[in-house]
Structure formats: C-alpha cells, structure tokens
Design an enzyme around this catalytic site. Structure first.
Site, short mmCIF file in Angstrom:
data_model
loop_
_atom_site.label_atom_id
_atom_site.label_comp_id
_atom_site.label_asym_id
_atom_site.label_seq_id
_atom_site.Cartn_x
_atom_site.Cartn_y
_atom_site.Cartn_z
N THR A 41 0.83 -1.22 0.00
CA THR A 41 0.00 0.00 0.00
C THR A 41 0.86 1.26 0.00
OG1 THR A 41 -0.14 -0.14 2.41
CG2 THR A 41 -2.00 -1.01 1.17
N TYR A 68 17.49 -10.56 7.96
CA TYR A 68 18.73 -10.55 8.76
C TYR A 68 19.48 -9.26 8.51
CZ TYR A 68 17.69 -15.25 10.13
OH TYR A 68 17.06 -16.33 10.69
N LEU A 77 5.87 -1.17 11.50
CA LEU A 77 4.64 -0.53 11.01
C LEU A 77 4.04 -1.27 9.82
CD1 LEU A 77 5.83 1.81 12.75
CD2 LEU A 77 5.11 3.38 10.98
N THR A 96 0.82 -10.84 7.58
CA THR A 96 1.71 -9.70 7.81
C THR A 96 1.74 -9.35 9.29
OG1 THR A 96 1.43 -8.81 5.60
CG2 THR A 96 2.05 -7.24 7.30
N ASN A 103 8.81 -12.53 12.88
CA ASN A 103 10.14 -12.30 12.27
C ASN A 103 10.83 -11.09 12.87
OD1 ASN A 103 10.17 -14.51 10.54
ND2 ASN A 103 8.99 -13.43 8.97
N ARG A 110 17.62 -11.50 18.41
CA ARG A 110 19.00 -11.84 18.01
C ARG A 110 19.95 -10.65 18.18
NH1 ARG A 110 22.05 -11.13 13.63
NH2 ARG A 110 20.34 -10.40 12.32
N ALA A 118 3.28 -1.03 15.93
CA ALA A 118 2.15 -0.17 15.58
C ALA A 118 0.88 -1.01 15.74
CB ALA A 118 2.30 0.33 14.16
N TYR A 149 -7.60 -7.98 10.45
CA TYR A 149 -6.78 -6.88 10.97
C TYR A 149 -6.83 -6.86 12.50
CZ TYR A 149 -5.18 -1.97 11.34
OH TYR A 149 -4.50 -0.81 11.64
N TYR A 163 7.26 -12.28 24.02
CA TYR A 163 8.71 -12.15 23.79
C TYR A 163 9.34 -11.33 24.93
CZ TYR A 163 9.66 -14.42 19.31
OH TYR A 163 9.87 -15.34 18.31
P1 NAD Z 1 -0.09 2.42 5.10
O1 NAD Z 1 -0.90 1.39 4.38
O2 NAD Z 1 0.09 3.73 4.48
O3 NAD Z 1 1.36 1.85 5.43
C1 NAD Z 1 1.64 0.49 5.64
C2 NAD Z 1 2.95 0.17 4.92
O4 NAD Z 1 3.27 -1.22 5.16
C3 NAD Z 1 2.85 0.34 3.41
O5 NAD Z 1 3.95 1.06 2.93
C4 NAD Z 1 2.85 -1.09 2.88
O6 NAD Z 1 3.36 -1.21 1.59
C5 NAD Z 1 3.68 -1.80 3.92
N1 NAD Z 1 3.43 -3.24 4.02
C6 NAD Z 1 2.25 -3.88 4.07
N2 NAD Z 1 2.44 -5.20 4.16
C7 NAD Z 1 3.79 -5.41 4.19
C8 NAD Z 1 4.61 -6.55 4.26
N3 NAD Z 1 4.09 -7.78 4.35
N4 NAD Z 1 5.95 -6.38 4.24
C9 NAD Z 1 6.50 -5.15 4.15
N5 NAD Z 1 5.77 -4.02 4.07
C10 NAD Z 1 4.43 -4.16 4.10
O7 NAD Z 1 -0.74 2.56 6.55
P2 NAD Z 1 -0.40 3.57 7.73
O8 NAD Z 1 -1.60 4.35 8.00
O9 NAD Z 1 0.89 4.25 7.50
O10 NAD Z 1 -0.23 2.55 8.95
C11 NAD Z 1 1.05 2.16 9.42
C12 NAD Z 1 0.86 1.26 10.63
O11 NAD Z 1 0.15 1.96 11.66
C13 NAD Z 1 0.07 -0.01 10.33
O12 NAD Z 1 0.66 -1.08 11.03
C14 NAD Z 1 -1.31 0.29 10.87
O13 NAD Z 1 -1.95 -0.86 11.29
C15 NAD Z 1 -0.98 1.21 12.04
N6 NAD Z 1 -2.11 2.09 12.36
C16 NAD Z 1 -2.39 3.17 11.56
C17 NAD Z 1 -3.47 3.98 11.88
C18 NAD Z 1 -3.82 5.20 11.06
O14 NAD Z 1 -4.82 5.86 11.36
N7 NAD Z 1 -3.06 5.58 10.07
C19 NAD Z 1 -4.29 3.68 12.98
C20 NAD Z 1 -3.99 2.55 13.73
C21 NAD Z 1 -2.89 1.77 13.42
N1 UDP Z 2 14.31 -14.11 12.39
C1 UDP Z 2 14.59 -13.13 11.46
N2 UDP Z 2 15.76 -12.43 11.61
C2 UDP Z 2 16.64 -12.67 12.61
C3 UDP Z 2 16.33 -13.68 13.54
C4 UDP Z 2 15.15 -14.38 13.41
O1 UDP Z 2 13.82 -12.86 10.55
O2 UDP Z 2 17.67 -11.99 12.66
C5 UDP Z 2 13.05 -14.82 12.24
C6 UDP Z 2 13.26 -16.30 12.02
O3 UDP Z 2 12.83 -16.59 10.72
C7 UDP Z 2 12.39 -16.98 13.03
C8 UDP Z 2 11.61 -15.87 13.71
O4 UDP Z 2 12.33 -14.69 13.44
O5 UDP Z 2 11.45 -17.83 12.41
C9 UDP Z 2 11.50 -16.05 15.19
O6 UDP Z 2 12.80 -16.16 15.73
P1 UDP Z 2 13.06 -16.84 17.13
O7 UDP Z 2 14.54 -16.87 17.35
O8 UDP Z 2 12.27 -16.17 18.19
O9 UDP Z 2 12.44 -18.28 16.98
P2 UDP Z 2 12.98 -19.59 16.30
O10 UDP Z 2 14.02 -19.22 15.29
O11 UDP Z 2 13.53 -20.37 17.41
O12 UDP Z 2 11.75 -20.17 15.69
#
Ligand code: NAD
Ligand code: UDP
Ligand code: UDP
Length: 338
Positions: A41, A68, A77, A96, A103, A110, A118, A149, A163
């Site tokens: 987005t 990593y 966010l 996500t 992740n 680590r 967020a 969501y 965690y």
């Molecule tokens: P946005 O959609 O503009 O930004 C979200 C960003 O995350 C985008 O750039 C999108 O490309 C990226 N993204 C989505 N899925 C991803 C993925 N799997 N890997 C990597 N990037 C990914 O929304 P925003 O308003 O900027 O919101 C940002 C954060 O704040 C979100 O987590 C949202 O839930 C939280 N939030 C926002 C509001 C608000 O009013 N704006 C309210 C409550 C919570």
């Molecule tokens: N992970 C990552 N980056 C790092 C370390 C971990 O993306 O630098 C991811 C990794 O894929 C793992 C997840 O984070 O599945 C959770 O890590 P954690 O060490 O808590 O759990 P485990 O590896 O034991 O499942």
C-alpha cells in the site's frame, strides 16, 4: 567509530503514510534509517525525497519472510491500515501482522534491539467502554470482515508481550487511533482522504450510515512525536499505550467541516454503514500523557487544512484555491485541542 546517539533504526512499512513521516523525522535527527517495505500500500513517492540522504536506505522486502540485518531499534509498522486495503487480501493481512511480528521479534531478540509495534484502536473493536482505556479488553468479532486486521493486531500484541516475558525483549506497543495528514493514500477509502478528495473534486461526500458514528483524529506530526518519545523511554512500560487525539467528532460533522474548509459545492450523500463499523471511538490518553509528557497539539481544522493543501497539490489545483480559510461571519472553529 559510531556516535553513541546515532542509532541504526529499521522502519518496516516505511514507505507508507505513517512510516514515511517517521523515516523523515529519524533521518533529520541524524540516525541511520533502513526503510523496509513491499509496496503493498506504500509508494516510493512517499520517500523519494529521502533517497539521496546518506543516512537513508530503502529495501524492498516482505516482513512475512525472515530478515537478517543489524539494527539498534525496530519500528514495526508494516501492515495495510485502511479497511479497503486490509480486507482486499485478508489472509495476507493476518500473515503480515502475525508472521511479520514473529520475524521482527526474532530479529530484535538476536540483535538485542528495542522494538515498537504499531498496534491499533481496532483491538478494542466495537468498544463498550468509552473513552477506551488500555485496561479494556475489547469487543471484537473474530470472524467478521475486519477480523483479519483486528485479530492479527491482537495476536501481535500477545507475541510482543510474550517475547518480553519469555526473552526479556524491550518492547513498546502503541495503540494508534485514527491518524490523518499528507501522504495518506488518496484511494485508501479512509474517511479523511475520501472526504477531502470528494470535496476537492466536487463529488458528493459519502457518509456511511446516518453519520452519527464518531472517531477521534490525530494529526500525523503529533503521532510521530509520540512514536519517538515512546521508543526513547528508558524502559518498557507495563503494557500498551493509547496514542491519539481525544477530540471526538461525528462523521457528519467532519464531512461538513471538510466541505467548509475546501469551499466545496459538494453535497453529502448517505450510504449503508459497513458491517462491524465501530460506533464510537475516543482514546483515553492519560497514560501517554504521563509516560511521554506528550499531548497532541494540532487542532483538527489546522491539520485538515494542511491535508487539503496536500491533496489539492496532488490534483494540481492552482495555488490560490489552497484553502483552509474560514468564510467571514462564521462562528470560530470548535476548541478541539485537548
Ligand atoms: P499504510 O498502508 O500507508 O502503510 C503500511 C505500509 O506497510 C505500506 O507502505 C505497505 O506497503 C507496507 N506493508 C504492508 N504489508 C507489508 C509486508 N508484508 N511487508 C512489508 N511491508 C508491508 O498505513 P499507515 O496508516 O501508515 O499505517 C502504518 C501502521 O500503523 C500499520 O501497522 C497500521 O496498522 C498502524 N495504524 C495506523 C493507523 C492510522 O490511522 N493511520 C491507525 C492505527 C494503526
Ligand atoms: N528471524 C529473522 N531475523 C533474525 C532472527 C530471526 O527474521 O535476525 C526470524 C526467524 O525466521 C524466526 C523468527 O524470526 O522464524 C522467530 O525467531 P526466534 O529466534 O524467536 O524463533 P525460532 O528461530 O527459534 O523459531
Ligand atoms: N466513513 C464514511 N465515509 C467514507 C469512509 C468512511 O462515513 O467515505 C466512515 C466509516 O464508516 C467509519 C469512519 O468513517 O465509521 C472511519 O472510517 P475509516 O475507514 O477512516 O477508519 P476506521 O473505521 O478504521 O476507524
């Protein structure tokens, strides 16, 4: 040698609305910022002005896959935020929120980084407590169109908290209430962007239901201020913190205000209310105020005027129609600063 105060900071979702403002602020403070985004987005345009900065780096990556890198702080966010966007591919939204959180938490564990989540006022669902305080557990439908969501974000809160308990992570969970401002996506279906775009284009403003449902809107600059103050706290507070502007307004009232700010000839049209649309929403920010010595400073009419100017520029409106002036003879703007 690295300066003590200059940190390596990862911002996931950094090309989105809030993320791009956060990156901008952190870059201006001199930190090394790594912006990670899959552009689901978000848009490169949002961070194009940062690409030439030596302390800014952009990486296309989906947080549902491991990452990593070496950083001191993580702002997580990444997640679509508007109902239209997060309902477009609900399974991906949950992935996500949940896999992305795992992740980023694994990464934080680590490299021993502080990590900010967020979260959202949506964890309260269609709240039965008003205004919402952090100790309220919420009223959320687990199987409705908003659940991907709401429940994704609730699960992420659980993961962050576990965690912390299990691995001693330094966490910050921010429950963000409706935030608006420049760089909102013009077609994300959120109420402020919809109404402003409609008013500027002379189209009817689409109020859902009878427009008596309420929200409380925080201007983006105030929100980013709160994010950074929260991250910079010396230690993890006990539990999540609400961030938002407590000034509550109905959708009908905000539609009228936007028509007025834009001097638009648009009329208001009423459409069906979406399923599970929360009725009232207002943050209790007592906790944030005490912990962060923070409160939102931007009155709604001022923030809306800045937002209107942003969208007007995007639509290539001439400068002289850049708006935000009140017509003579009207009562003053409501006192909407807390
Ligand atoms: P946005 O959609 O503009 O930004 C979200 C960003 O995350 C985008 O750039 C999108 O490309 C990226 N993204 C989505 N899925 C991803 C993925 N799997 N890997 C990597 N990037 C990914 O929304 P925003 O308003 O900027 O919101 C940002 C954060 O704040 C979100 O987590 C949202 O839930 C939280 N939030 C926002 C509001 C608000 O009013 N704006 C309210 C409550 C919570
Ligand atoms: N992970 C990552 N980056 C790092 C370390 C971990 O993306 O630098 C991811 C990794 O894929 C793992 C997840 O984070 O599945 C959770 O890590 P954690 O060490 O808590 O759990 P485990 O590896 O034991 O499942
Ligand atoms: N809304 C509206 N017209 C629109 C878009 C939204 O009346 O064109 C209403 C929506 O039904 C909700 C409120 O505005 O009651 C806020 O919606 P938004 O999607 O911005 O955020 P959220 O529901 O997640 O708070």
């Amino acid at each position: 040698m690295k300066e003590i105060s200059r940190k390596h900071i990862l911002v996931t979702g950094g090309a989105g609305f809030l993320g791009s403002h956060l990156c901008e602020r952190l870059v201006a403070q001199g930190h090394d910022v790594l912006c990670v985004d899959n552009f689901y987005t978000g848009a490169k345009d949002n961070i194009a002005h940062l690409l030439d900065c030596a302390n800014f780096e952009l990486m296309r990556h989906d947080v549902t896959f491991p990452l990593y890198v070496e950083v001191d702080e993580i702002y997580n966010l990444a997640c679509p935020a508007s109902p239209i966007h997060y309902q477009h591919d609900p399974v991906q939204t949950t992935k996500t929120s949940v896999h992305g959180a795992i992740n980023m938490l694994g990464l934080a564990k680590r490299v021993k980084a502080k990590i900010f989540q967020a979260s959202t006022s949506e964890v309260y669902g269609d709240a039965r407590v008003h205004p919402q305080t952090e100790d309220y557990w919420g009223h959320v439908n687990p199987i409705g169109p908003r659940s991907c969501y709401d429940e994704g974000k609730r699960c992420a809160e659980t993961l962050f908290t576990d965690y912390r308990r299990q691995h001693g992570l330094e966490i910050r969970i921010a429950r963000i209430f409706n935030t608006y401002g420049p760089r909102m996506h013009p077609a994300d279906g959120r109420v402020v962007s919809n109404f402003v775009m409609q008013a500027l284009s002379g189209e009817p403003l689409t109020v859902y239901g009878d427009g008596s449902q309420t929200r409380s809107f925080c201007y983006v600059d105030d929100m980013i201020d709160a994010f950074i103050r929260f991250m910079n706290l010396i230690s993890s507070p006990d539990g999540p913190v609400n961030l938002g502007n407590p000034f509550e307004i109905s959708m009908r009232q905000i539609a009228e205000q936007i028509v007025e700010i834009t001097n638009s000839s648009s009329v208001i049209e009423y459409r069906p209310l979406p399923i599970d649309d929360p009725w009232h929403r207002q943050p209790d920010i007592t906790r944030a105020t005490k912990l962060l010595a923070w409160k939102p400073m931007t009155p709604l009419h001022e923030g809306l005027a800045k937002t209107v100017r942003y969208f007007a520029k995007m639509l290539r409106f001439p400068e002289e129609t850049a708006l935000g002036q009140r017509r003579p003879g009207l009562a003053p703007w409501p006192q909407d600063r807390p």
